[in-house]
Design a protein around this motif. Structure first.
Motif, PDB file in Angstrom:
ATOM      1  N   MET A  33      -4.319  16.575 -55.592  1.00  7.69           N
ATOM      2  CA  MET A  33      -2.953  15.476 -55.227  1.00  7.69           C
ATOM      3  C   MET A  33      -2.486  15.989 -53.759  1.00  7.69           C
ATOM      4  SD  MET A  33      -1.626  12.790 -55.511  1.00  7.69           S
ATOM      5  CE  MET A  33      -2.121  12.360 -57.186  1.00  7.69           C
ATOM      6  N   LEU A  34      -2.252  17.403 -53.831  1.00  8.35           N
ATOM      7  CA  LEU A  34      -1.752  17.982 -52.602  1.00  8.35           C
ATOM      8  C   LEU A  34      -2.433  17.493 -51.511  1.00  8.35           C
ATOM      9  CD1 LEU A  34       0.779  19.595 -51.365  1.00  8.35           C
ATOM     10  CD2 LEU A  34      -0.617  21.680 -51.835  1.00  8.35           C
ATOM     11  N   LYS A  35      -3.860  17.817 -51.525  1.00  5.10           N
ATOM     12  CA  LYS A  35      -4.692  17.357 -50.336  1.00  5.10           C
ATOM     13  C   LYS A  35      -4.974  16.048 -50.185  1.00  5.10           C
ATOM     14  CE  LYS A  35      -9.605  18.180 -48.740  1.00  5.10           C
ATOM     15  NZ  LYS A  35     -10.848  18.901 -49.102  1.00  5.10           N
ATOM     16  N   GLU A  36      -4.766  15.164 -51.130  1.00  7.15           N
ATOM     17  CA  GLU A  36      -4.686  13.719 -50.878  1.00  7.15           C
ATOM     18  C   GLU A  36      -3.421  13.183 -50.182  1.00  7.15           C
ATOM     19  OE1 GLU A  36      -5.552  11.192 -54.068  1.00  7.15           O
ATOM     20  OE2 GLU A  36      -7.429  12.023 -54.674  1.00  7.15           O
ATOM     21  N   VAL A  37      -2.185  13.944 -50.504  1.00  6.88           N
ATOM     22  CA  VAL A  37      -1.036  13.564 -49.725  1.00  6.88           C
ATOM     23  C   VAL A  37      -0.999  13.852 -48.459  1.00  6.88           C
ATOM     24  CG1 VAL A  37       1.521  13.870 -49.757  1.00  6.88           C
ATOM     25  CG2 VAL A  37       0.307  13.477 -51.945  1.00  6.88           C
ATOM     26  N   TRP A  38      -1.696  15.325 -48.091  1.00  8.63           N
ATOM     27  CA  TRP A  38      -1.636  15.663 -46.702  1.00  8.63           C
ATOM     28  C   TRP A  38      -2.631  14.872 -45.993  1.00  8.63           C
ATOM     29  CZ3 TRP A  38       0.053  18.025 -42.865  1.00  8.63           C
ATOM     30  CH2 TRP A  38      -0.866  18.563 -41.904  1.00  8.63           C
ATOM     31  N   GLN A  39      -3.908  14.209 -46.533  1.00  6.71           N
ATOM     32  CA  GLN A  39      -4.619  13.470 -45.692  1.00  6.71           C
ATOM     33  C   GLN A  39      -3.979  12.069 -45.646  1.00  6.71           C
ATOM     34  OE1 GLN A  39      -7.978  13.455 -48.272  1.00  6.71           O
ATOM     35  NE2 GLN A  39      -9.197  15.157 -47.302  1.00  6.71           N
ATOM     36  N   ALA A  40      -3.228  11.813 -46.529  1.00  7.62           N
ATOM     37  CA  ALA A  40      -2.610  10.360 -46.511  1.00  7.62           C
ATOM     38  C   ALA A  40      -1.500  10.505 -45.384  1.00  7.62           C
ATOM     39  CB  ALA A  40      -1.927   9.929 -47.694  1.00  7.62           C
ATOM     40  N   ALA A  41      -0.662  11.580 -45.152  1.00  2.86           N
ATOM     41  CA  ALA A  41       0.376  11.725 -44.259  1.00  2.86           C
ATOM     42  C   ALA A  41      -0.563  11.775 -42.726  1.00  2.86           C
ATOM     43  CB  ALA A  41       1.026  12.963 -44.458  1.00  2.86           C
ATOM     44  N   VAL A  42      -1.543  12.433 -42.593  1.00  2.00           N
ATOM     45  CA  VAL A  42      -2.219  12.363 -41.312  1.00  2.00           C
ATOM     46  C   VAL A  42      -2.828  11.065 -40.726  1.00  2.00           C
ATOM     47  CG1 VAL A  42      -4.346  13.090 -40.217  1.00  2.00           C
ATOM     48  CG2 VAL A  42      -2.874  14.707 -41.501  1.00  2.00           C
ATOM     49  N   THR A  43      -3.368  10.198 -41.867  1.00  2.00           N
ATOM     50  CA  THR A  43      -3.665   8.831 -41.780  1.00  2.00           C
ATOM     51  C   THR A  43      -2.662   7.860 -41.218  1.00  2.00           C
ATOM     52  OG1 THR A  43      -5.258   9.033 -43.426  1.00  2.00           O
ATOM     53  CG2 THR A  43      -4.675   6.990 -42.886  1.00  2.00           C
ATOM     54  N   VAL A  44      -1.508   8.208 -41.932  1.00  2.00           N
ATOM     55  CA  VAL A  44      -0.485   7.210 -41.363  1.00  2.00           C
ATOM     56  C   VAL A  44      -0.098   7.608 -39.918  1.00  2.00           C
ATOM     57  CG1 VAL A  44       2.134   6.889 -41.679  1.00  2.00           C
ATOM     58  CG2 VAL A  44       0.967   7.185 -43.774  1.00  2.00           C
ATOM     59  N   VAL A  45      -0.025   8.691 -39.512  1.00  2.00           N
ATOM     60  CA  VAL A  45       0.272   9.165 -38.064  1.00  2.00           C
ATOM     61  C   VAL A  45      -0.783   8.755 -37.102  1.00  2.00           C
ATOM     62  CG1 VAL A  45       0.776  10.989 -36.526  1.00  2.00           C
ATOM     63  CG2 VAL A  45       1.670  11.127 -38.693  1.00  2.00           C
ATOM     64  N   VAL A  46      -1.953   8.927 -37.598  1.00  2.00           N
ATOM     65  CA  VAL A  46      -3.233   8.464 -36.457  1.00  2.00           C
ATOM     66  C   VAL A  46      -3.245   6.944 -36.491  1.00  2.00           C
ATOM     67  CG1 VAL A  46      -5.521   8.377 -36.375  1.00  2.00           C
ATOM     68  CG2 VAL A  46      -4.511  10.629 -37.058  1.00  2.00           C
ATOM     69  N   VAL A  47      -3.171   6.130 -37.645  1.00  2.00           N
ATOM     70  CA  VAL A  47      -2.996   4.797 -37.435  1.00  2.00           C
ATOM     71  C   VAL A  47      -2.148   4.239 -36.986  1.00  2.00           C
ATOM     72  CG1 VAL A  47      -3.173   2.581 -39.100  1.00  2.00           C
ATOM     73  CG2 VAL A  47      -4.536   4.624 -39.731  1.00  2.00           C
ATOM     74  N   ALA A  48      -0.698   4.703 -36.956  1.00  3.68           N
ATOM     75  CA  ALA A  48       0.267   4.339 -36.314  1.00  3.68           C
ATOM     76  C   ALA A  48       0.343   4.481 -34.799  1.00  3.68           C
ATOM     77  CB  ALA A  48       1.725   4.869 -36.964  1.00  3.68           C
ATOM     78  N   LEU A  49      -0.275   5.475 -34.376  1.00  2.00           N
ATOM     79  CA  LEU A  49      -0.337   6.018 -32.892  1.00  2.00           C
ATOM     80  C   LEU A  49      -1.442   4.911 -32.095  1.00  2.00           C
ATOM     81  CD1 LEU A  49      -0.662   9.890 -32.860  1.00  2.00           C
ATOM     82  CD2 LEU A  49       1.430   8.314 -32.224  1.00  2.00           C
ATOM     83  N   PHE A  50      -2.293   4.168 -32.926  1.00  3.45           N
ATOM     84  CA  PHE A  50      -2.899   3.380 -32.370  1.00  3.45           C
ATOM     85  C   PHE A  50      -2.159   1.991 -32.133  1.00  3.45           C
ATOM     86  CE2 PHE A  50      -6.664   5.995 -33.690  1.00  3.45           C
ATOM     87  CZ  PHE A  50      -7.352   5.637 -32.446  1.00  3.45           C
ATOM     88  N   GLY A  51      -1.271   1.913 -32.438  1.00  3.57           N
ATOM     89  CA  GLY A  51      -0.270   0.758 -32.059  1.00  3.57           C
ATOM     90  C   GLY A  51       0.109   0.734 -30.712  1.00  3.57           C
ATOM     91  N   ALA A  52       0.097   1.814 -30.076  1.00  2.00           N
ATOM     92  CA  ALA A  52       0.286   1.794 -28.674  1.00  2.00           C
ATOM     93  C   ALA A  52      -0.960   1.190 -27.777  1.00  2.00           C
ATOM     94  CB  ALA A  52       0.267   3.150 -28.185  1.00  2.00           C
ATOM     95  N   LEU A  53      -1.854   1.400 -28.288  1.00  4.71           N
ATOM     96  CA  LEU A  53      -3.119   0.554 -27.502  1.00  4.71           C
ATOM     97  C   LEU A  53      -3.025  -1.038 -28.051  1.00  4.71           C
ATOM     98  CD1 LEU A  53      -5.578   0.693 -26.090  1.00  4.71           C
ATOM     99  CD2 LEU A  53      -7.069   1.009 -28.419  1.00  4.71           C
ATOM    100  N   LEU A  54      -2.578  -1.252 -29.136  1.00  4.73           N
ATOM    101  CA  LEU A  54      -2.146  -2.603 -29.576  1.00  4.73           C
ATOM    102  C   LEU A  54      -1.209  -3.228 -28.437  1.00  4.73           C
ATOM    103  CD1 LEU A  54      -2.636  -5.256 -30.988  1.00  4.73           C
ATOM    104  CD2 LEU A  54      -1.390  -4.229 -32.679  1.00  4.73           C
ATOM    105  N   GLY A  55      -0.231  -2.662 -28.477  1.00  2.32           N
ATOM    106  CA  GLY A  55       1.094  -3.109 -27.581  1.00  2.32           C
ATOM    107  C   GLY A  55       0.484  -3.248 -26.149  1.00  2.32           C
ATOM    108  N   VAL A  56      -0.343  -2.407 -25.456  1.00  2.00           N
ATOM    109  CA  VAL A  56      -0.853  -2.576 -23.996  1.00  2.00           C
ATOM    110  C   VAL A  56      -1.386  -3.604 -24.092  1.00  2.00           C
ATOM    111  CG1 VAL A  56      -2.357  -1.432 -22.265  1.00  2.00           C
ATOM    112  CG2 VAL A  56      -0.554  -0.127 -23.646  1.00  2.00           C
ATOM    113  N   LEU A  57      -2.676  -3.838 -25.089  1.00  2.00           N
ATOM    114  CA  LEU A  57      -3.533  -5.098 -25.073  1.00  2.00           C
ATOM    115  C   LEU A  57      -2.766  -6.422 -24.871  1.00  2.00           C
ATOM    116  CD1 LEU A  57      -6.512  -3.628 -27.299  1.00  2.00           C
ATOM    117  CD2 LEU A  57      -6.430  -3.969 -25.005  1.00  2.00           C
ATOM    118  N   TRP A  58      -1.638  -6.319 -26.058  1.00  2.00           N
ATOM    119  CA  TRP A  58      -1.011  -7.417 -26.149  1.00  2.00           C
ATOM    120  C   TRP A  58      -0.005  -8.039 -24.869  1.00  2.00           C
ATOM    121  CZ3 TRP A  58       4.513  -7.667 -27.939  1.00  2.00           C
ATOM    122  CH2 TRP A  58       5.229  -9.086 -27.912  1.00  2.00           C
TER     123      TRP A  58
END
Length: 218
Positions: A33-58
């Protein structure tokens, strides 16, 4: 001295479906569970950062909404140059289509990297998509035309057409990214996700619960 009848009922025989640790078929579960939570936290950050690319394209792809400023009785007013135009709808539509594409792409990437991801990873995918949409919205507005339309009208002059600031008329489009990500990830998991092994209806000889033999005999 021969082993007592039923001696193999408690432990697992070598090569049987259970190893000495009681793990079915010798397979281990997913990460802790600890490893899954860590991977989930990394996923949130990485996916959210791609919002910058979406903003530029928009900002680059969204249609421009033309405005015109005039002076009436000494006061500036700003109005749509084409009151029947659909540019404002196109701004929301562009954001929606881009967000759906980003959601599908993020789901595919996360699935390929973590096929055995559990509930924390799926939740992280949705949360990251929502945060990415919020970041894209904010960045697109910042990069777009000036938000003070009166000051902009005074700057360009009376009767001159200029572009309206970027804005989302329907805030529900912010859910397009997480919705697409969850649907695509669910579909990929259902089609290509790992399957739990089915129990063998015919146990191997020598591991029958009734005794060492295949039929519980000596």
């Amino acid at each position: 001295m021969p082993p007592p009848v039923g001696a193999h009922a408690v432990g697992a025989a070598p090569g049987g479906p259970y190893d000495v640790h009681g793990d079915p078929l010798g397979e281990q579960d997913g990460p802790g569970m600890l490893k899954e939570v860590w991977q989930a936290a990394v996923t949130v950050v990485v996916v959210a950062l791609f919002g910058a690319l979406l903003g530029v394209l928009w900002w680059q792809l969204a249609p421009s909404v033309p405005l015109v400023g005039d002076v009436v009785d000494g006061s500036w007013i700003v109005y749509l140059k084409d009151s029947e135009g659909e540019q404002a709808i196109g701004v929301d539509g562009t954001f929606t289509l881009l967000a759906l594409a980003f959601g599908a792409l993020s789901a595919v990437v996360v699935f390929l990297l973590r096929r055995r991801g559990g509930v924390p990873l799926v939740v992280a995918l949705g949360v990251g998509g929502l945060l990415g949409s919020l970041l894209a919205w904010w960045l697109g507005v910042q990069l777009g035309p000036a938000r003070d339309v009166i000051a902009h009208a005074k700057e360009v002059g009376e009767g001159v057409t200029f572009s309206a600031p970027l804005k989302l008329g329907a805030k529900g489009v912010l859910l397009a990214w997480p919705f697409a990500a969850l649907v695509v990830h669910l579909g990929l998991t259902g089609l290509f996700g790992p399957r739990d092994p089915e129990p063998d209806p015919w146990p191997a000889p020598g591991v029958h619960p009734a005794g060492p033999g295949p039929y519980g005999g000596k």
